[in-house]
Design a protein around this motif. Sequence first.
Motif, mmCIF file in Angstrom:
data_model
loop_
_atom_site.group_PDB
_atom_site.id
_atom_site.type_symbol
_atom_site.label_atom_id
_atom_site.label_comp_id
_atom_site.label_asym_id
_atom_site.label_seq_id
_atom_site.Cartn_x
_atom_site.Cartn_y
_atom_site.Cartn_z
ATOM 1 N N ARG A 241 0.841 -1.183 0.000
ATOM 2 C CA ARG A 241 0.000 0.000 0.000
ATOM 3 C C ARG A 241 0.884 1.245 0.000
ATOM 4 N N ILE A 242 0.368 2.309 -0.576
ATOM 5 C CA ILE A 242 1.135 3.547 -0.632
ATOM 6 C C ILE A 242 0.528 4.569 0.316
ATOM 7 N N ARG A 243 1.304 5.614 0.595
ATOM 8 C CA ARG A 243 0.839 6.715 1.434
ATOM 9 C C ARG A 243 0.566 7.922 0.553
ATOM 10 N N ILE A 244 -0.621 8.478 0.702
ATOM 11 C CA ILE A 244 -0.997 9.689 -0.020
ATOM 12 C C ILE A 244 -1.285 10.786 0.994
ATOM 13 N N LEU A 245 -0.723 11.961 0.773
ATOM 14 C CA LEU A 245 -1.109 13.158 1.512
ATOM 15 C C LEU A 245 -1.910 14.031 0.560
ATOM 16 N N SER A 246 -3.170 14.283 0.891
ATOM 17 C CA SER A 246 -4.017 15.137 0.061
ATOM 18 C C SER A 246 -4.199 16.483 0.752
ATOM 19 N N ILE A 247 -3.752 17.545 0.094
ATOM 20 C CA ILE A 247 -3.918 18.910 0.598
ATOM 21 C C ILE A 247 -5.075 19.523 -0.184
ATOM 22 N N SER A 248 -6.138 19.866 0.532
ATOM 23 C CA SER A 248 -7.418 20.119 -0.119
ATOM 24 C C SER A 248 -8.213 21.159 0.658
ATOM 25 N N ARG A 249 -9.242 21.702 0.033
ATOM 26 C CA ARG A 249 -10.151 22.604 0.743
ATOM 27 C C ARG A 249 -11.002 21.857 1.761
ATOM 28 N N CYS A 250 -11.256 20.580 1.512
ATOM 29 C CA CYS A 250 -12.168 19.823 2.362
ATOM 30 C C CYS A 250 -11.774 18.358 2.332
ATOM 31 N N PHE A 251 -12.359 17.578 3.232
ATOM 32 C CA PHE A 251 -12.187 16.131 3.221
ATOM 33 C C PHE A 251 -13.560 15.493 3.036
ATOM 34 N N THR B 210 -3.778 10.683 4.293
ATOM 35 C CA THR B 210 -3.888 11.769 5.259
ATOM 36 C C THR B 210 -4.451 12.984 4.531
ATOM 37 N N TRP B 211 -5.439 13.628 5.143
ATOM 38 C CA TRP B 211 -6.052 14.829 4.563
ATOM 39 C C TRP B 211 -5.595 16.045 5.353
ATOM 40 N N ALA B 212 -5.007 17.031 4.678
ATOM 41 C CA ALA B 212 -4.633 18.300 5.300
ATOM 42 C C ALA B 212 -5.531 19.384 4.711
ATOM 43 N N VAL B 213 -6.354 19.996 5.563
ATOM 44 C CA VAL B 213 -7.371 20.943 5.100
ATOM 45 C C VAL B 213 -7.358 22.178 5.992
ATOM 46 N N GLU C 153 -16.462 25.154 8.510
ATOM 47 C CA GLU C 153 -17.024 24.040 7.744
ATOM 48 C C GLU C 153 -16.290 22.739 8.045
ATOM 49 N N ASN C 154 -14.953 22.783 8.038
ATOM 50 C CA ASN C 154 -14.190 21.560 8.284
ATOM 51 C C ASN C 154 -14.246 21.134 9.753
ATOM 52 N N GLN C 155 -14.330 22.085 10.663
ATOM 53 C CA GLN C 155 -14.501 21.724 12.072
ATOM 54 C C GLN C 155 -15.809 20.961 12.272
ATOM 55 N N GLN C 156 -16.882 21.453 11.660
ATOM 56 C CA GLN C 156 -18.174 20.782 11.792
ATOM 57 C C GLN C 156 -18.162 19.421 11.109
ATOM 58 N N ALA C 157 -17.418 19.312 10.009
ATOM 59 C CA ALA C 157 -17.382 18.052 9.264
ATOM 60 C C ALA C 157 -16.715 16.929 10.048
ATOM 61 N N LEU C 158 -15.881 17.268 11.044
ATOM 62 C CA LEU C 158 -15.253 16.230 11.857
ATOM 63 C C LEU C 158 -16.282 15.357 12.570
ATOM 64 N N ASP D 104 -7.912 10.013 9.300
ATOM 65 C CA ASP D 104 -6.637 10.734 9.338
ATOM 66 C C ASP D 104 -6.809 12.123 8.734
ATOM 67 N N VAL D 105 -7.194 13.091 9.565
ATOM 68 C CA VAL D 105 -7.477 14.448 9.108
ATOM 69 C C VAL D 105 -6.662 15.438 9.926
ATOM 70 N N VAL D 106 -5.993 16.352 9.248
ATOM 71 C CA VAL D 106 -5.259 17.430 9.898
ATOM 72 C C VAL D 106 -5.933 18.745 9.532
ATOM 73 N N LEU D 107 -6.416 19.463 10.542
ATOM 74 C CA LEU D 107 -6.942 20.809 10.318
ATOM 75 C C LEU D 107 -5.794 21.796 10.492
ATOM 76 N N VAL D 108 -5.494 22.510 9.445
ATOM 77 C CA VAL D 108 -4.311 23.368 9.418
ATOM 78 C C VAL D 108 -4.734 24.811 9.641
ATOM 79 N N GLY D 109 -4.289 25.377 10.773
ATOM 80 C CA GLY D 109 -4.639 26.753 11.098
ATOM 81 C C GLY D 109 -3.454 27.493 11.648
ATOM 82 N N ARG D 110 -3.750 28.553 12.373
ATOM 83 C CA ARG D 110 -2.675 29.351 12.950
ATOM 84 C C ARG D 110 -1.983 28.580 14.065
ATOM 85 N N SER D 111 -0.716 28.884 14.257
ATOM 86 C CA SER D 111 0.097 28.141 15.211
ATOM 87 C C SER D 111 -0.309 28.421 16.648
ATOM 88 N N GLY D 112 -0.286 27.342 17.461
ATOM 89 C CA GLY D 112 -0.443 27.509 18.897
ATOM 90 C C GLY D 112 0.883 27.335 19.617
#
Length: 429
Positions: A29-39, A66-69, A74-79, A87-95
């Motif tokens: 199996r392969i690993r895919i990272l998808s960088i997208s507006r949504c998952f 892995t989805w990086a969005v 919208e994406n917070q609610q979609a969780l 495997d979802v990463v919500l990408v925002g401002r740094s903490g």
Amino acid sequence: MPVSHPDPAGNIGTLTTPGAALPADPHGRIRILSISRCFPYQDIDHGGGRYVAQLARAWEPFADVTWAVPDNVENQQALARPGRPEDVVLVGRSGSRSAASRALSFAAHQAQARVTLGGPTRPPLTMASRLLLAPALRAAVRDADVIDLQWLEYIRLHRLIRRLNPRARVVGTFHDSTAQAFTRYAESLPMPERARWQKHASDTARSEAVAAGAVDIGVVFSEKDRELVDPGGRHNVVVLPPAQQISGPVDRDPSAGPTCVFVGHFGRPENESGLRWLLEAVWPLVRSERTDAHLLLVGPGASAELSALVSSTPGVRFTGFVPDLGEVLGRAWVALSPLLRGGGVKFKTVESLLAGTPTVATTVGAEGIVPMESLTAVEDDAEGFSRAVLHVLSDPLRAARETAAHQDALQDSYGWPAFDRRVRSIYWP
């Protein structure tokens, strides 16, 4: 369903099951990272989301994804939605507590705001800063066999992606020609706004051409989009017609009477403008000949103003979101795609044809459909469009037989077996 949790280092907005921690699969199996507006998730109600859901289904037999969005509402609610990936990463401002990290993140956020105010194209500066600063996200890039960039703004990350992982195959999907959409929008505006949007269109066309040459494989949904994104055919841009939720003809039930249907997300400007034209210019002509005709508007997002217009128009009503679109299309005598602007293949037009429902479209609504002959009619003026609708209503069984005659060709273009084969040929390294 896995529960989302904050990244312990505070480097990414929200993280679930970091893809970088997964070991290589011994079965190939392969690993895919998808960088997208949504998952993807169950019953996602917009065209771009429907496409990434189709893609996720096609990847499932051979890839861990892995989805990086963006970390937005919208994406917070979609969780919390059923059917979403683990495997979802919500990408925002740094903490992060690091002063340098906070400063770079703040600068990216401020720059993004200025870019957005200056025009419609939005380089993903926040995503770029997190790729540089967030260890888990950077590791997901480093460990991926394939990096999938959805929409033009994320394809623009190609230089940074190459720097972080020079060995990965980079695939970029153009959901439509953004330059063409801007050009059409400009045509509806007075000067000087028209000139400003024409400049946006020209700049975006150059950006699309550069992006098409920068990825290993560019993906578009139609031959028309390939010609727009890669004029001259100099780059490795392939056509991947999207599969659809409806995979073949549905049971037809004409007992509801002369029913027309327009399916779409009515919060999108191109759908709203098309609906207004349909209600104000076309529908009165249809009703003048067929007072028994009625029009169903299927989909979410209508504004209060648009809802009021519909309520005041005889024979028309909103249904809202409908989970079983096949049932609606089975009752419809004719499906309508009255779009006047926008770009790309219209998924709802494809679905109505696959369902076996006679379909009348404008040139914009019909763009990219293969075969074009599967459409009952393509008309751009109100009189021609209304005549085509009335022609179907006069003999719906004949019109349905004519649409059914194109099913084999439609399946070759949009059926699931063809889609699965094409996806594997693009993404399997």
